[in-house]
Design a protein around this motif. Sequence first.
Motif, PDB file in Angstrom:
ATOM      1  N   SER A   1      -2.631   5.400  -8.563  1.00  0.00           N
ATOM      2  CA  SER A   1      -2.624   6.826  -8.876  1.00  0.00           C
ATOM      3  C   SER A   1      -2.643   6.963 -10.385  1.00  0.00           C
ATOM      4  O   SER A   1      -2.025   6.166 -11.097  1.00  0.00           O
ATOM      5  CB  SER A   1      -1.377   7.508  -8.303  1.00  0.00           C
TER       6      SER A   1
ATOM      7  N   HIS B   1      -5.533  10.084  -6.989  1.00  0.00           N
ATOM      8  CA  HIS B   1      -5.001   8.964  -6.190  1.00  0.00           C
ATOM      9  C   HIS B   1      -6.178   8.363  -5.452  1.00  0.00           C
ATOM     10  O   HIS B   1      -6.441   8.673  -4.296  1.00  0.00           O
ATOM     11  CB  HIS B   1      -3.934   9.509  -5.226  1.00  0.00           C
TER      12      HIS B   1
ATOM     13  N   SER C   1      -7.036   5.220  -4.613  1.00  0.00           N
ATOM     14  CA  SER C   1      -6.927   4.130  -3.634  1.00  0.00           C
ATOM     15  C   SER C   1      -5.485   4.048  -3.161  1.00  0.00           C
ATOM     16  O   SER C   1      -4.609   4.769  -3.650  1.00  0.00           O
ATOM     17  CB  SER C   1      -7.350   2.799  -4.255  1.00  0.00           C
ATOM     18  N   LEU C   2      -5.237   3.148  -2.224  1.00  0.00           N
ATOM     19  CA  LEU C   2      -3.893   3.017  -1.670  1.00  0.00           C
ATOM     20  C   LEU C   2      -2.926   2.300  -2.609  1.00  0.00           C
ATOM     21  O   LEU C   2      -1.755   2.138  -2.283  1.00  0.00           O
ATOM     22  CB  LEU C   2      -3.950   2.275  -0.335  1.00  0.00           C
ATOM     23  N   THR C   3      -3.434   1.882  -3.765  1.00  0.00           N
ATOM     24  CA  THR C   3      -2.557   1.183  -4.706  1.00  0.00           C
ATOM     25  C   THR C   3      -2.615   1.760  -6.114  1.00  0.00           C
ATOM     26  O   THR C   3      -1.991   1.226  -7.023  1.00  0.00           O
ATOM     27  CB  THR C   3      -2.922  -0.316  -4.784  1.00  0.00           C
TER      28      THR C   3
ATOM     29  N   THR D   1       0.250   5.291   0.377  1.00  0.00           N
ATOM     30  CA  THR D   1      -0.533   6.514   0.527  1.00  0.00           C
ATOM     31  C   THR D   1       0.027   7.616  -0.357  1.00  0.00           C
ATOM     32  O   THR D   1      -0.699   8.486  -0.820  1.00  0.00           O
ATOM     33  CB  THR D   1      -0.522   6.968   1.990  1.00  0.00           C
TER      34      THR D   1
ATOM     35  N   SER E   1       1.505  12.722  -5.175  1.00  0.00           N
ATOM     36  CA  SER E   1       0.111  12.273  -5.168  1.00  0.00           C
ATOM     37  C   SER E   1      -0.209  11.653  -3.813  1.00  0.00           C
ATOM     38  O   SER E   1       0.498  10.758  -3.355  1.00  0.00           O
ATOM     39  CB  SER E   1      -0.061  11.237  -6.288  1.00  0.00           C
ATOM     40  N   ASN E   2      -1.259  12.125  -3.179  1.00  0.00           N
ATOM     41  CA  ASN E   2      -1.644  11.638  -1.854  1.00  0.00           C
ATOM     42  C   ASN E   2      -3.045  11.044  -1.910  1.00  0.00           C
ATOM     43  O   ASN E   2      -3.983  11.687  -2.383  1.00  0.00           O
ATOM     44  CB  ASN E   2      -1.624  12.782  -0.847  1.00  0.00           C
ATOM     45  N   GLU E   3      -3.163   9.824  -1.433  1.00  0.00           N
ATOM     46  CA  GLU E   3      -4.450   9.147  -1.454  1.00  0.00           C
ATOM     47  C   GLU E   3      -5.474   9.921  -0.655  1.00  0.00           C
ATOM     48  O   GLU E   3      -5.229  10.304   0.494  1.00  0.00           O
ATOM     49  CB  GLU E   3      -4.294   7.725  -0.884  1.00  0.00           C
ATOM     50  N   GLY E   4      -6.596  10.195  -1.279  1.00  0.00           N
ATOM     51  CA  GLY E   4      -7.685  10.862  -0.587  1.00  0.00           C
ATOM     52  C   GLY E   4      -7.570  12.360  -0.466  1.00  0.00           C
ATOM     53  O   GLY E   4      -8.424  13.001   0.153  1.00  0.00           O
TER      54      GLY E   4
ATOM     55  N   GLN F   1       0.835  -1.188   0.000  1.00  0.00           N
ATOM     56  CA  GLN F   1       0.000   0.000   0.000  1.00  0.00           C
ATOM     57  C   GLN F   1       0.876   1.247   0.000  1.00  0.00           C
ATOM     58  O   GLN F   1       1.907   1.286   0.673  1.00  0.00           O
ATOM     59  CB  GLN F   1      -0.924   0.008   1.221  1.00  0.00           C
TER      60      GLN F   1
END
Lengths: 116, 110
Positions: free
Chosen positions: A77, A71, A73-75, A31, A50-53, A29
């Motif tokens: 971008s 981005h 999801s955690l996997t 982030t 790129s930051n998830e969420g 994963q």
Amino acid sequence: GAVVSQHPSWVICKSGTSVKIECRSLDFQATTMFWYRQFPKQSLMLMATSNEGSKATYEQGVEKDKFLINHASLTLSTLTVTSAHPEDSSFYICSARPDRVQETQYFGPGTRLLVL
Amino acid sequence: QKEVEQNSGPLSVPEGAIASLNCTYSDRGSQSFFWYRQYSGKSPELIMFIYSNGDKEDGRFTAQLNKASQYVSLLIRDSQPSDSATYLCAVMDSNYQLIWGAGTKLIIKP
């Protein structure tokens, strides 16, 4: 372990079209992922983080409306080059920083973009 | 402005000799240091990382770090033609972001 994939590896498009590039961390994963651009015989240039969420952080001089980053999801971008022009032709490389080992980055194989 | 400096080369080394690649950095607070290898047309590949002063060995590769001199190097023993590539030095800042050198092109001559 620590494999990062990119898709597509090669793309040729007409000027004015948009191109989406995917970056996936396959077995961890992440982030945080990074998008780089590299022109021939030059070093890597960081475009954005790129930051998830949350929204991506762009480096100075990089147009955020032209290079859209999601981005989701955690996997995964994605980088979308909107209204691509010949000067956008380059080697785009992503990297992913594992959540469990923040002090390293693993690179994808890169995407070569040619805009005609 | 945080900077990482490398000699662009090319550095030409005979096969079987030791190749020595050097890198200096400006941010004295840097804690992590990385060497990546990049073949032409390919993305960078992590070779070694080092955190502590001194030497770290991995096979034919040795990374050396001197924080007082803000200097990190990579030695490649028994150089092979397949070692010919561009070697990128990267320094991680306090935000876990890598600051990249421009790379040194290494050529191993058979």
